[in-house]
Motif scaffolding. Structure first.
Motif, PDB file in Angstrom:
ATOM      1  N   LEU A   1       3.649   5.763  -5.619  1.00 38.24           N
ATOM      2  CA  LEU A   1       3.555   5.760  -7.071  1.00 38.24           C
ATOM      3  C   LEU A   1       2.470   6.712  -7.557  1.00 38.24           C
ATOM      4  CD1 LEU A   1       4.603   4.471  -9.681  1.00 38.24           C
ATOM      5  CD2 LEU A   1       2.855   2.710  -9.407  1.00 38.24           C
ATOM      6  N   SER A   2       1.319   6.694  -6.899  1.00 37.79           N
ATOM      7  CA  SER A   2       0.219   7.556  -7.334  1.00 37.79           C
ATOM      8  C   SER A   2       0.546   9.037  -7.126  1.00 37.79           C
ATOM      9  CB  SER A   2      -1.078   7.186  -6.627  1.00 37.79           C
ATOM     10  OG  SER A   2      -0.980   7.437  -5.255  1.00 37.79           O
ATOM     11  N   THR A   3       1.280   9.373  -6.061  1.00 36.93           N
ATOM     12  CA  THR A   3       1.624  10.779  -5.853  1.00 36.93           C
ATOM     13  C   THR A   3       2.632  11.254  -6.884  1.00 36.93           C
ATOM     14  OG1 THR A   3       3.224  10.090  -4.171  1.00 36.93           O
ATOM     15  CG2 THR A   3       1.108  10.909  -3.398  1.00 36.93           C
ATOM     16  N   LYS A   4       3.452  10.353  -7.388  1.00 38.80           N
ATOM     17  CA  LYS A   4       4.389  10.734  -8.443  1.00 38.80           C
ATOM     18  C   LYS A   4       3.652  11.042  -9.744  1.00 38.80           C
ATOM     19  CE  LYS A   4       8.305   8.121  -6.673  1.00 38.80           C
ATOM     20  NZ  LYS A   4       9.182   6.960  -6.853  1.00 38.80           N
ATOM     21  N   HIS A   5       2.551  10.352  -9.983  1.00 36.34           N
ATOM     22  CA  HIS A   5       1.797  10.549 -11.227  1.00 36.34           C
ATOM     23  C   HIS A   5       0.897  11.771 -11.173  1.00 36.34           C
ATOM     24  CE1 HIS A   5       3.032   6.881 -13.222  1.00 36.34           C
ATOM     25  NE2 HIS A   5       2.887   6.241 -12.065  1.00 36.34           N
ATOM     26  N   TYR A   6       0.522  12.226 -10.015  1.00 34.91           N
ATOM     27  CA  TYR A   6      -0.411  13.339  -9.921  1.00 34.91           C
ATOM     28  C   TYR A   6       0.212  14.660 -10.357  1.00 34.91           C
ATOM     29  CZ  TYR A   6      -4.044  10.594  -7.720  1.00 34.91           C
ATOM     30  OH  TYR A   6      -5.020   9.677  -7.466  1.00 34.91           O
TER      31      TYR A   6
ATOM     32  N   TYR B   1       0.825  -1.208   0.000  1.00 33.68           N
ATOM     33  CA  TYR B   1       0.000   0.000   0.000  1.00 33.68           C
ATOM     34  C   TYR B   1       0.861   1.260   0.000  1.00 33.68           C
ATOM     35  CZ  TYR B   1      -4.196  -2.767   0.924  1.00 33.68           C
ATOM     36  OH  TYR B   1      -5.233  -3.651   0.832  1.00 33.68           O
TER      37      TYR B   1
ATOM     38  N   LYS C   1       3.821   1.571  -1.328  1.00 32.15           N
ATOM     39  CA  LYS C   1       4.362   1.729  -2.682  1.00 32.15           C
ATOM     40  C   LYS C   1       3.314   2.283  -3.632  1.00 32.15           C
ATOM     41  CE  LYS C   1       7.888  -1.860  -2.296  1.00 32.15           C
ATOM     42  NZ  LYS C   1       8.300  -3.207  -2.692  1.00 32.15           N
ATOM     43  N   LEU C   2       2.080   1.792  -3.506  1.00 34.61           N
ATOM     44  CA  LEU C   2       0.998   2.298  -4.360  1.00 34.61           C
ATOM     45  C   LEU C   2       0.750   3.776  -4.129  1.00 34.61           C
ATOM     46  CD1 LEU C   2      -1.695  -0.536  -4.301  1.00 34.61           C
ATOM     47  CD2 LEU C   2      -0.317   0.200  -6.235  1.00 34.61           C
ATOM     48  N   ILE C   3       0.769   4.190  -2.886  1.00 38.55           N
ATOM     49  CA  ILE C   3       0.557   5.599  -2.562  1.00 38.55           C
ATOM     50  C   ILE C   3       1.696   6.446  -3.108  1.00 38.55           C
ATOM     51  CG2 ILE C   3       0.457   7.256  -0.652  1.00 38.55           C
ATOM     52  CD1 ILE C   3      -1.083   5.071   0.916  1.00 38.55           C
TER      53      ILE C   3
END
Length: 134
Positions: free
Chosen positions: A107-112, A101, A103-105
């Motif tokens: 990763l998602s903040t890098k994409h935003y 979880y 890592k997912l968080i």
């Protein structure tokens, strides 16, 4: 004052949440106010907003008179069963799942950040092209 014979759980009260079947909790007592909705001086929407819930704070904030409190006793159908309160279970997440979880968080903040930067860059390019043509 009527004799209270029924103990109601908050779960049971929450199931009575429609205009035709309207229960509320005030000061630990359960009231079936379905038949009173049309008569309520503040309108039925005030009561319907608190249907199936503990409406003690809303009731007290409205500043009801003594006669309103006495009239309310006629709608009392029981008391809230405090012992039936269900506490949510604490879920223990295994270490591997927690790391997943995290890592997912990350990763998602890098994409935003990419979308706002792309919108700004596109706006700058379009603005620059527009100004060059003038």
């Amino acid at each position: 004052m009527p004799t209270l014979t029924k103990l109601c759980s908050m779960q049971e009260v929450s199931e009575h949440n429609t205009k035709d079947d309207c229960w509320i909790v005030i000061d630990g007592k359960v009231y079936d106010v379905s038949s009173y909705l049309d008569e309520h001086p503040g309108g039925d929407d005030v009561i319907l907003a608190a249907t199936g819930k503990d409406a003690t704070d809303e009731f007290e904030d409205a500043g009801h008179s003594r006669s309103a409190r006495e009239q309310m006793e006629g709608f009392c159908i029981g008391e809230l069963d405090e012992s039936a309160t269900v506490l949510p279970e604490l879920k223990i997440v295994p270490e591997k799942q927690r790391e997943h979880y995290q890592k997912l968080i990350a990763l998602s903040t890098k994409h935003y950040w990419a979308l706002p930067v792309a919108v700004v860059a596109t706006s700058l390019v379009v603005g620059f092209i527009y100004l060059r043509r003038k």
